[in-house]
Design an enzyme around this catalytic site. Sequence first.
Site, mmCIF file in Angstrom:
data_model
loop_
_atom_site.group_PDB
_atom_site.id
_atom_site.type_symbol
_atom_site.label_atom_id
_atom_site.label_comp_id
_atom_site.label_asym_id
_atom_site.label_seq_id
_atom_site.Cartn_x
_atom_site.Cartn_y
_atom_site.Cartn_z
ATOM 1 N N HIS A 175 34.872 34.494 36.336
ATOM 2 C CA HIS A 175 35.966 34.085 37.228
ATOM 3 C C HIS A 175 35.372 33.409 38.450
ATOM 4 O O HIS A 175 34.325 33.816 38.965
ATOM 5 C CB HIS A 175 36.784 35.306 37.648
ATOM 6 C CG HIS A 175 37.789 35.020 38.707
ATOM 7 N ND1 HIS A 175 38.882 34.202 38.502
ATOM 8 C CD2 HIS A 175 37.866 35.425 40.008
ATOM 9 C CE1 HIS A 175 39.598 34.134 39.611
ATOM 10 N NE2 HIS A 175 38.999 34.861 40.540
ATOM 11 N N CYS A 203 41.047 28.974 36.768
ATOM 12 C CA CYS A 203 40.364 29.277 38.027
ATOM 13 C C CYS A 203 39.200 28.331 38.264
ATOM 14 O O CYS A 203 38.948 27.903 39.402
ATOM 15 C CB CYS A 203 39.898 30.729 38.041
ATOM 16 S SG CYS A 203 38.653 31.144 36.784
#
Length: 342
Positions: A98, A209
């Site tokens: 992430h 992301c």
Amino acid sequence: MATQGSRRHVYLLLLVSGVLVSLSISIEWPVPYQRFPSRPRANPYCKAGVIPFCPTGLPSGKVPIPHLDTDVIEVFAMKAPVWEFKFGDLLAKFNIIHDAIGFRNTQTGLNYTMEWYELFQLFNCTFPHLLANDSLTWCNQGALCIYEGIDDKHWAENGTLVKVAEMTGKQFNEFGKWLETDNNTGIYYETWTVEEKPGGKLWFDSYDCASFVLRAFDKLGDLGAKFNSSVHLNYTRIHLYADEPVYLGNATVIFGPAGNKTLAADIIDFYRKFQSHQTFPNLIKSLVEAAMEIWTDRKFYLFYNFEYWFLPMRYPYVKLTYYESQLPKTKDTTLRYKNKSN
């Protein structure tokens, strides 16, 4: 990433009275990500799940208060394993990462973290919910989360925390205007990068992301932020490989009163295998069946821009890659990728 879009004719397949009919339509490859004038309300059926979206964030992704033009603001790239709250650093071993951005005002000491991620968690954004009446409901939205502070210990010990650039307060204030527009007009989370083959023609680009960080860095470069070109960063992508996709239509065309019942039933049966709300043994069994269908029948139904596409899958079918992206130069920069396969 594709450098030049092109138009091709694909075929909308309709089953009319048992006869397969092809309607030629013009498609631009890669299919442009659809933006909206403003963010719509989320479906009240959709829930965030175990972890609420942006629990400590500023209201509605509000950009921090303006800085003085002469302030110096440091920019940080931050990375941590996906689903760290549940699996620790397990997914980091597979390069499933992430991404986020941190900002620190060296004059005021104020720190901010910015992340763009799923409102309703990854599985819910990637696959629909199959309701009791065999209808499909999508919980597919992503949004910007901004909160005060940078958890240095968390990012540094579990992933990456590295300074990549400096900018002025004036540049940050301009960046804030871009953030609000980007967040309010780009609402769909798109998990998959769909290509003809590894490094081949791009059919659909992901919107997640990592792509937020890349867009943001690109904008910062345009605004004049000074990047440290010696820093090297990699970004996770999940690829599907397919021959030229076939456009099927939106939900009304497929599932409406005048829709294609045969096609609708096949799409529902395909997504039935990706329902997370089942016992763990059944979920594993369903996912294995889905993998076999993708591999043996060479098919995948993609949902992109709230429309359905058929993907004629081809080897290697599905692949995780970890791409290195060069940091942008000041002004007129194009982010480029170098493939570093997992």
